[in-house]
Design a protein around this motif. Structure first.
Motif, PDB file in Angstrom:
ATOM      1  N   GLU A 125       3.115  -8.129 -12.394  1.00  0.00           N
ATOM      2  CA  GLU A 125       2.776  -8.669 -11.073  1.00  0.00           C
ATOM      3  C   GLU A 125       3.679  -8.072  -9.998  1.00  0.00           C
ATOM      4  OE1 GLU A 125       0.649 -10.764  -8.248  1.00  0.00           O
ATOM      5  OE2 GLU A 125       0.159 -10.162 -10.279  1.00  0.00           O
ATOM      6  N   ALA A 126       4.965  -7.941 -10.292  1.00  0.00           N
ATOM      7  CA  ALA A 126       5.897  -7.330  -9.337  1.00  0.00           C
ATOM      8  C   ALA A 126       5.534  -5.855  -9.118  1.00  0.00           C
ATOM      9  CB  ALA A 126       7.329  -7.466  -9.839  1.00  0.00           C
ATOM     10  N   ALA A 127       5.124  -5.161 -10.173  1.00  0.00           N
ATOM     11  CA  ALA A 127       4.694  -3.768 -10.045  1.00  0.00           C
ATOM     12  C   ALA A 127       3.464  -3.676  -9.149  1.00  0.00           C
ATOM     13  CB  ALA A 127       4.389  -3.179 -11.425  1.00  0.00           C
ATOM     14  N   ARG A 128       2.528  -4.580  -9.351  1.00  0.00           N
ATOM     15  CA  ARG A 128       1.302  -4.590  -8.532  1.00  0.00           C
ATOM     16  C   ARG A 128       1.652  -4.725  -7.056  1.00  0.00           C
ATOM     17  NH1 ARG A 128      -1.246  -7.996  -5.645  1.00  0.00           N
ATOM     18  NH2 ARG A 128      -0.055  -9.790  -6.362  1.00  0.00           N
ATOM     19  N   ILE A 129       2.540  -5.636  -6.738  1.00  0.00           N
ATOM     20  CA  ILE A 129       2.931  -5.868  -5.347  1.00  0.00           C
ATOM     21  C   ILE A 129       3.573  -4.617  -4.747  1.00  0.00           C
ATOM     22  CG2 ILE A 129       4.540  -7.174  -3.880  1.00  0.00           C
ATOM     23  CD1 ILE A 129       3.951  -9.586  -5.815  1.00  0.00           C
ATOM     24  N   GLN A 130       4.484  -3.992  -5.480  1.00  0.00           N
ATOM     25  CA  GLN A 130       5.153  -2.790  -4.967  1.00  0.00           C
ATOM     26  C   GLN A 130       4.162  -1.651  -4.745  1.00  0.00           C
ATOM     27  OE1 GLN A 130       8.270  -2.727  -3.848  1.00  0.00           O
ATOM     28  NE2 GLN A 130       8.372  -4.886  -4.418  1.00  0.00           N
ATOM     29  N   LEU A 131       3.225  -1.494  -5.675  1.00  0.00           N
ATOM     30  CA  LEU A 131       2.246  -0.414  -5.549  1.00  0.00           C
ATOM     31  C   LEU A 131       1.267  -0.680  -4.406  1.00  0.00           C
ATOM     32  CD1 LEU A 131       1.812   0.199  -9.350  1.00  0.00           C
ATOM     33  CD2 LEU A 131       2.794   1.815  -7.692  1.00  0.00           C
ATOM     34  N   GLU A 132       0.917  -1.929  -4.186  1.00  0.00           N
ATOM     35  CA  GLU A 132       0.065  -2.256  -3.028  1.00  0.00           C
ATOM     36  C   GLU A 132       0.796  -1.944  -1.727  1.00  0.00           C
ATOM     37  OE1 GLU A 132      -1.122  -6.323  -3.714  1.00  0.00           O
ATOM     38  OE2 GLU A 132      -2.777  -5.701  -5.039  1.00  0.00           O
ATOM     39  N   HIS A 133       2.094  -2.226  -1.687  1.00  0.00           N
ATOM     40  CA  HIS A 133       2.897  -1.869  -0.501  1.00  0.00           C
ATOM     41  C   HIS A 133       2.954  -0.354  -0.317  1.00  0.00           C
ATOM     42  CE1 HIS A 133       4.250  -5.780   0.791  1.00  0.00           C
ATOM     43  NE2 HIS A 133       4.802  -6.056  -0.372  1.00  0.00           N
ATOM     44  N   ALA A 134       3.060   0.382  -1.418  1.00  0.00           N
ATOM     45  CA  ALA A 134       3.084   1.852  -1.340  1.00  0.00           C
ATOM     46  C   ALA A 134       1.788   2.364  -0.727  1.00  0.00           C
ATOM     47  CB  ALA A 134       3.295   2.454  -2.729  1.00  0.00           C
ATOM     48  N   ILE A 135       0.672   1.799  -1.146  1.00  0.00           N
ATOM     49  CA  ILE A 135      -0.631   2.222  -0.626  1.00  0.00           C
ATOM     50  C   ILE A 135      -0.778   1.842   0.840  1.00  0.00           C
ATOM     51  CG2 ILE A 135      -3.126   1.802  -0.822  1.00  0.00           C
ATOM     52  CD1 ILE A 135      -2.599   1.647  -3.926  1.00  0.00           C
ATOM     53  N   THR A 136      -0.257   0.687   1.214  1.00  0.00           N
ATOM     54  CA  THR A 136      -0.296   0.278   2.617  1.00  0.00           C
ATOM     55  C   THR A 136       0.515   1.248   3.477  1.00  0.00           C
ATOM     56  OG1 THR A 136      -0.590  -2.045   2.008  1.00  0.00           O
ATOM     57  CG2 THR A 136       0.251  -1.603   4.224  1.00  0.00           C
ATOM     58  N   ALA A 137       1.667   1.678   2.963  1.00  0.00           N
ATOM     59  CA  ALA A 137       2.524   2.593   3.722  1.00  0.00           C
ATOM     60  C   ALA A 137       1.901   3.976   3.858  1.00  0.00           C
ATOM     61  CB  ALA A 137       3.892   2.712   3.044  1.00  0.00           C
ATOM     62  N   TYR A 138       1.218   4.425   2.790  1.00  0.00           N
ATOM     63  CA  TYR A 138       0.668   5.786   2.789  1.00  0.00           C
ATOM     64  C   TYR A 138      -0.664   5.758   2.046  1.00  0.00           C
ATOM     65  CZ  TYR A 138       0.773  10.897   2.555  1.00  0.00           C
ATOM     66  OH  TYR A 138       0.488  12.230   2.690  1.00  0.00           O
ATOM     67  N   ARG A 139      -1.734   5.737   2.811  1.00  0.00           N
ATOM     68  CA  ARG A 139      -3.079   5.499   2.271  1.00  0.00           C
ATOM     69  C   ARG A 139      -3.666   6.660   1.472  1.00  0.00           C
ATOM     70  NH1 ARG A 139      -4.752   0.947   1.659  1.00  0.00           N
ATOM     71  NH2 ARG A 139      -6.859   1.734   1.561  1.00  0.00           N
TER      72      ARG A 139
END
Length: 188
Positions: A125-139
């Motif tokens: 779940e923590a990995a999912r959150i970090q990866l979603e933030h990565a995608i938000t930062a750089y689409r």
């Protein structure tokens, strides 16, 4: 966590594979603090929050936990959210978040292999959150899309995983891992 630290350090210092010297080599010849003060190696000044994350990543502290690294990195990324149009900062933020997501995913897989299902679930779940933030930062980061797909697939969310693998292939049609992972997801 060493890989996370290496990714972050490579963004600021003249080291890493592009320079022909591994981060491990550079750290073997200098302490982290000496390295950060070496104006010949450093491309730009390293913010204090980044220094804290690097110290945590490269320490041999047995008390270092997934939670403490997530907390430090989250604090760092909150204070360095890229502005619209700042591609370089967006890429850096995505790299940090992606590396952290991979470290958390790997930790979850290890815990799952040791039968620690609840701890593994928290890591995924923590990995999912970090990866979603990565995608938000750089689409347009195929790695983050692929890695988020892998997390979703591990969590049993096959259709969502397929979507992220497709997104990775849209960003980079030659992304080998996304191609392989999509075929795994289609087989389920």
């Amino acid at each position: 966590f060493f890989a996370l630290g290496a990714t972050i350090l490579d963004m600021f210092a003249e080291c890493g594979w592009r320079q022909g010297r591994s981060v491990a080599e550079v750290l073997a010849s200098n302490s982290l603090i000496q390295l950060l003060e070496d104006t010949k190696l450093m491309q730009v000044a390293v913010p204090k929050g980044v220094v804290e994350v690097l110290q945590a990543c490269f320490s041999a502290n047995k008390l270092l936990t997934v939670g403490s690294i997530v907390e430090l990195t989250t604090k760092l990324c909150l204070h360095s959210t890229p502005s619209t149009g700042d591609e370089m900062a967006a890429g850096r933020c995505a790299n940090i978040r992606n590396s952290l997501g991979v470290a958390l995913f790997d930790s979850g897989m290890l815990k799952q292999g040791h039968g620690k299902k609840d701890e593994a679930t928290r890591c995924f779940e923590a990995a999912r959150i970090q990866l979603e933030h990565a995608i938000t930062a750089y689409r347009n980061d195929a790695r983050s899309f692929n890695n988020l797909g892998a997390v979703k697939l591990t969590q049993g969310m096959v259709e969502e995983a397929k979507k992220y693998f497709d997104d990775a292939l849209k960003a980079d049609p030659d992304h080998a891992s996304a191609t392989f992972n999509l075929s795994l997801a289609q087989g389920r």
